[in-house]
Design a protein around this motif. Structure first.
Motif, PDB file in Angstrom:
ATOM      1  N   HIS A  39       0.833  -1.208   0.000  1.00 30.53           N
ATOM      2  CA  HIS A  39       0.000   0.000   0.000  1.00 30.53           C
ATOM      3  C   HIS A  39       0.871   1.262   0.000  1.00 30.53           C
ATOM      4  O   HIS A  39       0.570   2.237  -0.690  1.00 30.53           O
ATOM      5  N   GLU A  42       2.338   1.821  -3.489  1.00 36.07           N
ATOM      6  CA  GLU A  42       1.364   2.363  -4.434  1.00 36.07           C
ATOM      7  C   GLU A  42       1.157   3.861  -4.208  1.00 36.07           C
ATOM      8  O   GLU A  42       0.960   4.612  -5.161  1.00 36.07           O
ATOM      9  N   THR A  43       1.208   4.302  -2.964  1.00 32.59           N
ATOM     10  CA  THR A  43       1.120   5.727  -2.675  1.00 32.59           C
ATOM     11  C   THR A  43       2.312   6.469  -3.278  1.00 32.59           C
ATOM     12  O   THR A  43       2.167   7.558  -3.843  1.00 32.59           O
ATOM     13  N   GLY A  46       1.869   6.928  -6.988  1.00 29.01           N
ATOM     14  CA  GLY A  46       1.003   8.065  -7.268  1.00 29.01           C
ATOM     15  C   GLY A  46       1.773   9.374  -7.211  1.00 29.01           C
ATOM     16  O   GLY A  46       1.559  10.269  -8.044  1.00 29.01           O
ATOM     17  N   LEU A 107      -5.780   8.100 -11.545  1.00 29.97           N
ATOM     18  CA  LEU A 107      -5.193   7.176 -10.583  1.00 29.97           C
ATOM     19  C   LEU A 107      -6.255   6.833  -9.547  1.00 29.97           C
ATOM     20  O   LEU A 107      -7.031   7.697  -9.130  1.00 29.97           O
ATOM     21  N   GLN A 108      -6.257   5.570  -9.115  1.00 26.70           N
ATOM     22  CA  GLN A 108      -7.279   5.101  -8.170  1.00 26.70           C
ATOM     23  C   GLN A 108      -8.667   5.548  -8.635  1.00 26.70           C
ATOM     24  O   GLN A 108      -9.391   6.263  -7.943  1.00 26.70           O
ATOM     25  N   LYS A 110     -12.366   5.420  -9.288  1.00 23.60           N
ATOM     26  CA  LYS A 110     -13.538   4.763  -8.723  1.00 23.60           C
ATOM     27  C   LYS A 110     -14.636   4.681  -9.787  1.00 23.60           C
ATOM     28  O   LYS A 110     -15.017   5.686 -10.381  1.00 23.60           O
ATOM     29  N   TYR A 124     -12.032   0.095  -7.725  1.00 27.38           N
ATOM     30  CA  TYR A 124     -11.004   1.138  -7.734  1.00 27.38           C
ATOM     31  C   TYR A 124      -9.869   0.641  -8.620  1.00 27.38           C
ATOM     32  O   TYR A 124      -9.105  -0.247  -8.229  1.00 27.38           O
ATOM     33  N   ASP A 126      -6.341   0.925 -10.415  1.00 27.06           N
ATOM     34  CA  ASP A 126      -5.102   1.617 -10.055  1.00 27.06           C
ATOM     35  C   ASP A 126      -4.792   2.768 -11.001  1.00 27.06           C
ATOM     36  O   ASP A 126      -4.418   3.857 -10.557  1.00 27.06           O
ATOM     37  N   ASP A 139      -3.131  -2.353 -13.449  1.00 25.08           N
ATOM     38  CA  ASP A 139      -3.186  -2.799 -12.064  1.00 25.08           C
ATOM     39  C   ASP A 139      -1.748  -2.997 -11.591  1.00 25.08           C
ATOM     40  O   ASP A 139      -0.951  -3.654 -12.262  1.00 25.08           O
TER      41      ASP A 139
END
Length: 267
Positions: A39, A42-43, A46, A107-108, A110, A124, A126, A139
């Motif tokens: 996690h 992935e941040t 971004g 990004l991300q 929804k 969501y 990626d 992804d």
């Protein structure tokens, strides 16, 4: 109700486990370092697309867990993971194969799709952008071993990518795999999902939601060597009524009830 790919896949794996997690309120403790690090990574990805310093963001995000008593794989440590992460971010920038325009929007991402019975399905994704100049949804995955690339077309069977293609309507999909090892490696895997696959997945979702709403939660025992699905299930302690396993692996969402009415409905 709002459903997701994770919920559908959990129900298909074991309906009883689905009930424990999504209805009874039991969830797995975040004790595995690799999961939390993923996690954080992935941040940092971004941040890269927002033209920030991804290494600095990774240090900040992962640094919040420096003293957390995680479970590390043999040979892993807090320092080793951050070192591998920085090298992967540098290699990703050098490869320069992925472009994301308007990262705040792409990004991300929804996406919500309405299902019969006033239900929703949410995903969501990626990223939506280009890989080697070709538009696709993407992804991210962090792992310690390479994903298989043979036989050709194997990635078209990935149920999560099929799900994302179904909900977005985008046929071209890609898996960007960040392989954590001494020499960092990144795999850029592509696939095209057909309209038939998307229709089949939509039917699978509707069937599964129908079974959930009828309170059908039978156990799917996974003890059959060498496939030991129950051994890796965080809800094993509940099935065995083993309080030690429950305390070690699970916490319960505040306010969750026993939902005894579901047992009556199932009968």
């Amino acid at each position: 109700m709002t459903y997701s790919y994770t919920q559908i896949s959990q129900y298909l794996r074991c309906p009883r486990s689905y009930r424990y997690r999504y209805l009874d309120g039991w969830r797995e403790r975040d004790t595995r370092a690799a999961m939390v690090f993923g996690h954080c990574f992935e941040t940092a990805l971004g941040a890269y697309f927002r033209r920030e310093d991804p290494s600095e963001v990774l240090f900040k995000e992962w640094g919040a867990f420096r003293d957390t008593p995680f479970e590390y794989r043999k040979g892993d440590s807090w320092d080793r993971l951050v070192h591998q992460g920085v090298h992967l971010l540098e290699k990703f920038a050098q490869d320069n194969r992925v472009r994301i325009s308007c990262p705040e929007k792409n990004l991300q991402v929804k996406i919500v799709r309405t299902l019969p019975g006033n239900n929703d399905f949410v995903s969501y994704i990626d990223a939506i952008g280009t890989l080697d100049g070709k538009h696709c949804l993407m992804d991210w995955k962090t792992t310690t071993s390479r994903y298989p690339e043979e036989p050709e077309g194997l990635l078209t069977l990935d149920p999560q990518l099929i799900c994302y293609s179904w909900i977005s309507g985008i046929s071209e999909v890609a898996l960007v795999v960040f392989v954590r090892k001494q020499l960092p490696e990144i795999q850029y895997l592509r696939a095209s999902i057909s309209e038939e696959q998307r229709l089949e997945f939509g039917r699978l979702v509707e069937t599964t939601v129908g079974q959930v709403e009828m309170a059908q939660f039978p156990p799917h025992s996974g003890i059959r060597f060498p496939q030991n699905g129950c051994m890796s299930c965080p809800h094993l302690g509940l099935c065995l009524n083993n309080q030690h396993l429950i305390d070690a692996n699970l916490i319960r969402r505040p306010g969750a009830s026993d939902l005894d009415w579901l047992d009556e409905l199932a009968d």
